[in-house]
Write an enzyme that holds these catalytic residues in place. Sequence first.
Site, short mmCIF file in Angstrom:
data_model
loop_
_atom_site.label_atom_id
_atom_site.label_comp_id
_atom_site.label_asym_id
_atom_site.label_seq_id
_atom_site.Cartn_x
_atom_site.Cartn_y
_atom_site.Cartn_z
N GLY A 10 0.82 -1.22 0.00
CA GLY A 10 0.00 0.00 0.00
C GLY A 10 0.85 1.26 0.00
N ASP A 31 0.30 -9.02 1.55
CA ASP A 31 -0.77 -8.12 1.10
C ASP A 31 -1.78 -8.92 0.28
OD1 ASP A 31 -2.16 -5.80 -0.17
OD2 ASP A 31 -0.51 -4.68 0.71
N SER A 124 -3.88 6.34 13.92
CA SER A 124 -4.23 7.55 13.19
C SER A 124 -4.62 8.67 14.14
CB SER A 124 -5.43 7.21 12.29
OG SER A 124 -6.03 8.38 11.83
N THR A 126 -7.03 10.28 13.84
CA THR A 126 -8.49 10.22 13.94
C THR A 126 -8.93 9.74 15.33
OG1 THR A 126 -10.44 9.56 12.70
CG2 THR A 126 -8.82 7.85 13.05
N TYR A 148 -14.32 3.64 11.20
CA TYR A 148 -12.89 3.51 10.92
C TYR A 148 -12.07 3.91 12.16
CZ TYR A 148 -8.25 4.95 9.35
OH TYR A 148 -6.89 5.13 9.25
N LYS A 152 -9.65 1.69 14.92
CA LYS A 152 -8.27 2.00 15.34
C LYS A 152 -8.19 2.08 16.86
CE LYS A 152 -6.25 2.39 11.34
NZ LYS A 152 -5.26 1.41 10.91
N ARG A 230 -4.81 21.12 8.54
CA ARG A 230 -4.28 19.80 8.90
C ARG A 230 -2.77 19.82 8.96
NH1 ARG A 230 -8.99 19.48 9.33
NH2 ARG A 230 -10.42 17.82 8.68
P1 NAD Z 1 -3.40 1.55 1.64
O1 NAD Z 1 -4.80 1.15 1.42
O2 NAD Z 1 -2.65 2.19 0.54
O3 NAD Z 1 -2.55 0.29 2.16
C1 NAD Z 1 -3.12 -0.74 2.92
C2 NAD Z 1 -2.66 -2.05 2.30
O4 NAD Z 1 -3.19 -3.12 3.06
C3 NAD Z 1 -3.15 -2.23 0.86
O5 NAD Z 1 -2.07 -2.65 0.05
C4 NAD Z 1 -4.21 -3.31 0.97
O6 NAD Z 1 -4.28 -4.10 -0.20
C5 NAD Z 1 -3.72 -4.10 2.17
N1 NAD Z 1 -4.77 -4.82 2.92
C6 NAD Z 1 -5.94 -4.33 3.39
N2 NAD Z 1 -6.60 -5.28 4.07
C7 NAD Z 1 -5.82 -6.39 4.05
C8 NAD Z 1 -5.94 -7.69 4.59
N3 NAD Z 1 -7.01 -8.05 5.29
N4 NAD Z 1 -4.93 -8.57 4.39
C9 NAD Z 1 -3.84 -8.21 3.68
N5 NAD Z 1 -3.67 -7.00 3.15
C10 NAD Z 1 -4.65 -6.09 3.32
O7 NAD Z 1 -3.40 2.49 2.94
P2 NAD Z 1 -2.23 3.38 3.53
O8 NAD Z 1 -2.57 4.81 3.30
O9 NAD Z 1 -0.92 2.86 3.10
O10 NAD Z 1 -2.47 3.10 5.08
C11 NAD Z 1 -1.76 2.10 5.78
C12 NAD Z 1 -2.25 2.07 7.20
O11 NAD Z 1 -2.11 3.37 7.78
C13 NAD Z 1 -3.73 1.71 7.34
O12 NAD Z 1 -3.90 0.87 8.46
C14 NAD Z 1 -4.40 3.06 7.56
O13 NAD Z 1 -5.58 2.93 8.31
C15 NAD Z 1 -3.33 3.80 8.34
N6 NAD Z 1 -3.46 5.27 8.21
C16 NAD Z 1 -3.47 5.84 6.97
C17 NAD Z 1 -3.62 7.23 6.85
C18 NAD Z 1 -3.67 7.90 5.49
O14 NAD Z 1 -4.16 9.03 5.42
N7 NAD Z 1 -3.19 7.27 4.43
C19 NAD Z 1 -3.73 8.04 8.00
C20 NAD Z 1 -3.68 7.41 9.25
C21 NAD Z 1 -3.55 6.02 9.35
N1 UFG Z 2 -10.89 18.67 1.71
C1 UFG Z 2 -11.49 19.47 0.76
N2 UFG Z 2 -11.80 18.91 -0.43
C2 UFG Z 2 -11.54 17.62 -0.74
C3 UFG Z 2 -10.92 16.81 0.23
C4 UFG Z 2 -10.62 17.36 1.45
O1 UFG Z 2 -11.74 20.65 1.00
O2 UFG Z 2 -11.86 17.18 -1.87
C5 UFG Z 2 -10.50 19.26 3.01
C6 UFG Z 2 -11.19 18.62 4.20
O3 UFG Z 2 -12.43 19.24 4.44
C7 UFG Z 2 -10.15 18.84 5.29
C8 UFG Z 2 -8.81 18.77 4.55
O4 UFG Z 2 -9.13 19.00 3.19
O5 UFG Z 2 -10.29 20.13 5.81
C9 UFG Z 2 -8.12 17.42 4.68
O6 UFG Z 2 -9.03 16.38 4.29
P1 UFG Z 2 -8.55 14.89 4.03
O7 UFG Z 2 -9.76 14.15 3.60
O8 UFG Z 2 -7.38 14.89 3.10
O9 UFG Z 2 -7.99 14.41 5.43
P2 UFG Z 2 -8.71 14.24 6.85
O10 UFG Z 2 -7.90 15.03 7.83
O11 UFG Z 2 -10.14 14.53 6.76
O12 UFG Z 2 -8.54 12.69 7.12
C10 UFG Z 2 -7.30 12.01 6.89
C11 UFG Z 2 -7.61 10.54 6.60
C12 UFG Z 2 -8.16 9.87 7.83
C13 UFG Z 2 -7.21 10.07 8.97
C14 UFG Z 2 -6.93 11.53 9.20
C15 UFG Z 2 -5.88 11.73 10.27
O13 UFG Z 2 -8.53 10.45 5.53
O14 UFG Z 2 -8.30 8.51 7.59
O15 UFG Z 2 -6.45 12.13 7.99
O16 UFG Z 2 -4.77 11.00 9.99
F1 UFG Z 2 -7.75 9.54 10.07
#
Ligand code: NAD
Ligand code: UFG
Length: 337
Positions: A10, A31, A124, A126, A148, A152, A230
């Site tokens: 991912g 994965d 996260s 969140t 979600y 977590k 953010r």
């Molecule tokens: P992503 O979706 O790009 O990566 C997650 C990977 O896990 C993917 O490759 C998916 O195929 C794999 N996967 C999902 N479920 C699975 C399962 N049951 N078995 C095996 N593989 C599985 O997401 P990411 O942005 O790389 O996020 C990674 C982690 O970080 C996640 O747990 C997400 O919740 C957490 N996180 C992400 C963000 C963000 O904004 N990207 C913020 C905070 C936390």
């Molecule tokens: N936003 C827009 N337009 C868009 C998308 C987002 O105006 O099309 C704004 C949102 O309202 C917010 C900011 O951009 O003010 C950031 O939004 P994101 O959706 O990029 O990020 P969030 O902070 O809402 O959430 C992200 C992840 C969550 C995670 C959180 C904290 O999506 O999973 O960051 O890590 F939990």
Amino acid sequence: MNILLTGGAGYIGSHTAVALSQAGYELVLLDNFCNSNPSVLERLQKILGKPLHCVEGDVRDTSLVTKTLREYKIDAVIHFAGLKAVGESVEKPIEYYTNNVQGTISLLEAMELVGVKKLVFSSSATVYGNPQYLPVDEAHPTGATNAYGRSKLHIEEMLKDVANSNSAWKIICLRYFNPVGAHESGLIGEDPGDIPGNLMPYIALVASGKLPSLNVFGNDYPTPDGTGVRDYIHVMDLAEGHLAALEYLSGYSGWDAINLGVGLGISVLDLVSAYKKISGRKIPFEILERRQGDIGECWAKVDMAYERLQWRAKRSIELSCQDSWRYICSNGLRKNI
Ligand code: NAD
Ligand code: UFG
């Protein structure tokens, strides 16, 4: 040291694989590709100049995880695998609890069976819900507002119980703020595979002309320009945070939750300006109502990461935009838009 990266194909997992491999760790990715593409493996191999081990399968398949831990003599696990779309989690809570919570239980069972007790978990910001004060430190009360986030929180609590049960466990929950950007090679980055829900990938597609304009969700927040604020962290900084966490685990026992952010708040319009400057493209936008469930501002207090992990984010928001733009330009991206 041999490390298993669940969800390693991912967005964050693949960038962490680069940082870890370049630091000399031996890696195995597990994965099921439910939100990634196997082609990322070739790209990783191109960046690293060597093959990577990858097991295709689901983290909920305990016997597969057990076999993988044994076969590759794994010393520690970084658990990225999970579903992460907030809106979807509200519609499909069972899928989120099954994948995220049950997936973690399955992993813990396998780790216990084989005697692997070092774990870094992708949590996260969140989990803080709507911040009561800023910057948000790790002592801030937790309380999620969607399935979600609750998945977590449940996992964090579960991991705390596990760590309390036996001092051999070493567990760190990394609370990521908003990861953005891509690897400097332009070979790997964030490809959400659908219309992006997150801000930077959406802006990137508007800049590239694939989407007509950005919807800005609200300009009436109590922030300097009224738009949401953010803490955007370059994904390679985040990746290096995992490296620091793994090193910290060696001399430590118990459970910890640590923020990984920059410690700086950036508004939606700030990000639009930065991306516009870097890409040289127009980024039309329209102001809409606030997005349901959104919070106004959230950024991290990052002192604990520095004190415990000796890690600090180093990359600027301009570099994040530059690396994101390079990735978009070199990959064309997203077949289905
Ligand atoms: P992503 O979706 O790009 O990566 C997650 C990977 O896990 C993917 O490759 C998916 O195929 C794999 N996967 C999902 N479920 C699975 C399962 N049951 N078995 C095996 N593989 C599985 O997401 P990411 O942005 O790389 O996020 C990674 C982690 O970080 C996640 O747990 C997400 O919740 C957490 N996180 C992400 C963000 C963000 O904004 N990207 C913020 C905070 C936390
Ligand atoms: N936003 C827009 N337009 C868009 C998308 C987002 O105006 O099309 C704004 C949102 O309202 C917010 C900011 O951009 O003010 C950031 O939004 P994101 O959706 O990029 O990020 P969030 O902070 O809402 O959430 C992200 C992840 C969550 C995670 C959180 C904290 O999506 O999973 O960051 O890590 F939990």
